[in-house]
Scaffold this motif. Sequence first.
Motif, PDB file in Angstrom:
ATOM      1  N   GLU A   8       0.825  -1.218   0.000  1.00  0.00           N
ATOM      2  CA  GLU A   8       0.000   0.000   0.000  1.00  0.00           C
ATOM      3  C   GLU A   8       0.856   1.263   0.000  1.00  0.00           C
ATOM      4  N   ALA A   9       1.619   1.453  -1.050  1.00  0.00           N
ATOM      5  CA  ALA A   9       2.486   2.625  -1.180  1.00  0.00           C
ATOM      6  C   ALA A   9       1.857   3.647  -2.127  1.00  0.00           C
ATOM      7  N   THR A  10       2.239   4.901  -1.960  1.00  0.00           N
ATOM      8  CA  THR A  10       1.873   5.953  -2.897  1.00  0.00           C
ATOM      9  C   THR A  10       3.156   6.447  -3.539  1.00  0.00           C
ATOM     10  N   LEU A  11       3.248   6.270  -4.833  1.00  0.00           N
ATOM     11  CA  LEU A  11       4.429   6.692  -5.582  1.00  0.00           C
ATOM     12  C   LEU A  11       4.182   8.094  -6.113  1.00  0.00           C
ATOM     13  N   ARG A  12       5.169   8.976  -5.941  1.00  0.00           N
ATOM     14  CA  ARG A  12       5.010  10.365  -6.371  1.00  0.00           C
ATOM     15  C   ARG A  12       6.208  10.812  -7.192  1.00  0.00           C
ATOM     16  N   GLY A  13       5.924  11.646  -8.158  1.00  0.00           N
ATOM     17  CA  GLY A  13       6.961  12.250  -8.986  1.00  0.00           C
ATOM     18  C   GLY A  13       6.397  13.472  -9.651  1.00  0.00           C
ATOM     19  N   PRO A  14       7.182  14.126 -10.480  1.00  0.00           N
ATOM     20  CA  PRO A  14       6.691  15.326 -11.161  1.00  0.00           C
ATOM     21  C   PRO A  14       5.449  15.034 -12.005  1.00  0.00           C
ATOM     22  N   GLY A  15       4.325  15.570 -11.599  1.00  0.00           N
ATOM     23  CA  GLY A  15       3.093  15.432 -12.368  1.00  0.00           C
ATOM     24  C   GLY A  15       2.314  14.140 -12.166  1.00  0.00           C
ATOM     25  N   GLU A  17       0.903  10.948  -9.148  1.00  0.00           N
ATOM     26  CA  GLU A  17       0.778  10.295  -7.842  1.00  0.00           C
ATOM     27  C   GLU A  17       0.007   9.007  -8.099  1.00  0.00           C
ATOM     28  N   ALA A  18       0.570   7.886  -7.705  1.00  0.00           N
ATOM     29  CA  ALA A  18      -0.048   6.594  -8.003  1.00  0.00           C
ATOM     30  C   ALA A  18      -0.031   5.694  -6.773  1.00  0.00           C
ATOM     31  N   LYS A  19      -1.182   5.146  -6.466  1.00  0.00           N
ATOM     32  CA  LYS A  19      -1.284   4.197  -5.355  1.00  0.00           C
ATOM     33  C   LYS A  19      -1.075   2.787  -5.897  1.00  0.00           C
ATOM     34  N   VAL A  20      -0.215   2.020  -5.207  1.00  0.00           N
ATOM     35  CA  VAL A  20       0.051   0.638  -5.604  1.00  0.00           C
ATOM     36  C   VAL A  20      -0.045  -0.261  -4.373  1.00  0.00           C
ATOM     37  N   LYS A  21      -0.346  -1.512  -4.592  1.00  0.00           N
ATOM     38  CA  LYS A  21      -0.452  -2.467  -3.483  1.00  0.00           C
ATOM     39  C   LYS A  21       0.898  -3.065  -3.106  1.00  0.00           C
ATOM     40  N   TYR A  22       1.789  -3.238  -4.107  1.00  0.00           N
ATOM     41  CA  TYR A  22       3.082  -3.888  -3.863  1.00  0.00           C
ATOM     42  C   TYR A  22       4.196  -3.053  -4.478  1.00  0.00           C
ATOM     43  N   TRP A  23       5.107  -2.579  -3.633  1.00  0.00           N
ATOM     44  CA  TRP A  23       6.198  -1.708  -4.066  1.00  0.00           C
ATOM     45  C   TRP A  23       7.526  -2.320  -3.634  1.00  0.00           C
ATOM     46  N   ASN A  29      14.294   5.658  -6.650  1.00  0.00           N
ATOM     47  CA  ASN A  29      12.832   5.640  -6.754  1.00  0.00           C
ATOM     48  C   ASN A  29      12.344   4.774  -7.907  1.00  0.00           C
ATOM     49  N   ILE A  30      13.198   3.929  -8.428  1.00  0.00           N
ATOM     50  CA  ILE A  30      12.816   3.007  -9.492  1.00  0.00           C
ATOM     51  C   ILE A  30      12.658   1.624  -8.883  1.00  0.00           C
ATOM     52  N   GLY A  31      11.566   0.968  -9.225  1.00  0.00           N
ATOM     53  CA  GLY A  31      11.322  -0.354  -8.666  1.00  0.00           C
ATOM     54  C   GLY A  31      10.272  -1.106  -9.450  1.00  0.00           C
ATOM     55  N   LEU A  32       9.837  -2.190  -8.880  1.00  0.00           N
ATOM     56  CA  LEU A  32       8.800  -3.024  -9.477  1.00  0.00           C
ATOM     57  C   LEU A  32       7.527  -2.846  -8.656  1.00  0.00           C
ATOM     58  N   HIS A  33       6.398  -2.709  -9.334  1.00  0.00           N
ATOM     59  CA  HIS A  33       5.124  -2.548  -8.630  1.00  0.00           C
ATOM     60  C   HIS A  33       3.974  -2.941  -9.544  1.00  0.00           C
ATOM     61  N   ASP A  34       2.820  -3.169  -8.926  1.00  0.00           N
ATOM     62  CA  ASP A  34       1.602  -3.385  -9.710  1.00  0.00           C
ATOM     63  C   ASP A  34       1.208  -2.051 -10.330  1.00  0.00           C
ATOM     64  N   ALA A  35       0.433  -2.119 -11.392  1.00  0.00           N
ATOM     65  CA  ALA A  35       0.011  -0.905 -12.101  1.00  0.00           C
ATOM     66  C   ALA A  35      -1.468  -1.037 -12.453  1.00  0.00           C
ATOM     67  N   PRO A  36      -2.363  -0.754 -11.496  1.00  0.00           N
ATOM     68  CA  PRO A  36      -3.797  -0.949 -11.735  1.00  0.00           C
ATOM     69  C   PRO A  36      -4.373  -0.061 -12.833  1.00  0.00           C
ATOM     70  N   TRP A  37      -3.657   0.962 -13.240  1.00  0.00           N
ATOM     71  CA  TRP A  37      -4.143   1.853 -14.288  1.00  0.00           C
ATOM     72  C   TRP A  37      -3.896   1.285 -15.690  1.00  0.00           C
ATOM     73  N   ARG A  38      -3.165   0.199 -15.790  1.00  0.00           N
ATOM     74  CA  ARG A  38      -2.870  -0.421 -17.091  1.00  0.00           C
ATOM     75  C   ARG A  38      -3.843  -1.560 -17.383  1.00  0.00           C
ATOM     76  N   SER A  39      -4.231  -1.677 -18.630  1.00  0.00           N
ATOM     77  CA  SER A  39      -5.111  -2.785 -19.023  1.00  0.00           C
ATOM     78  C   SER A  39      -4.339  -3.889 -19.732  1.00  0.00           C
ATOM     79  N   SER A  40      -3.090  -3.598 -20.136  1.00  0.00           N
ATOM     80  CA  SER A  40      -2.267  -4.637 -20.769  1.00  0.00           C
ATOM     81  C   SER A  40      -0.811  -4.409 -20.396  1.00  0.00           C
ATOM     82  N   PHE A  41      -0.005  -5.454 -20.556  1.00  0.00           N
ATOM     83  CA  PHE A  41       1.404  -5.417 -20.179  1.00  0.00           C
ATOM     84  C   PHE A  41       2.220  -6.146 -21.238  1.00  0.00           C
TER      85      PHE A  41
END
Length: 80
Positions: A8-15, A17-23, A29-41
Motif C-alpha cells: 500500500e504505497a503511494t508513488l510520487r513524482g513530477p506530475g 501520484e499513483a497508489k500501488v499495493k506492492y512496491w 525511486n525506481i522499482g517493481l510494482h503493480d500498475a492498476p491503471w494499465r489494461s495490458s502489459f
Amino acid sequence: MVNYKQKEATLRGPGYEAKVKYWMPFFGNIGLHDAPWRSSFGRDIYLRNGTHGCVNAPLYLAKTIFENIDEGTPVIVYKE
C-alpha cells in the motif's frame, strides 16, 4: 538489489501520484510494482505508453513476486 518491500504505497513524482499495493524499489525511486491503471502489459507497450522508469506488473504477478522475494535480492535489468 531490492532495497525494501512495502504494501500500500503511494508513488510520487513530477506530475503524478499513483497508489500501488506492492512496491519493491531497487534503484532509488525506481522499482517493481503493480500498475492498476494499465489494461495490458508486455510486448511493445513501452513504445506508446511507457513508465517513469519503473517495472510495471499485473497485480497477480506483483503479489507473487512480493511474497517470494527477499530484501537484498539482486535485480538485473537489461536494456535493449
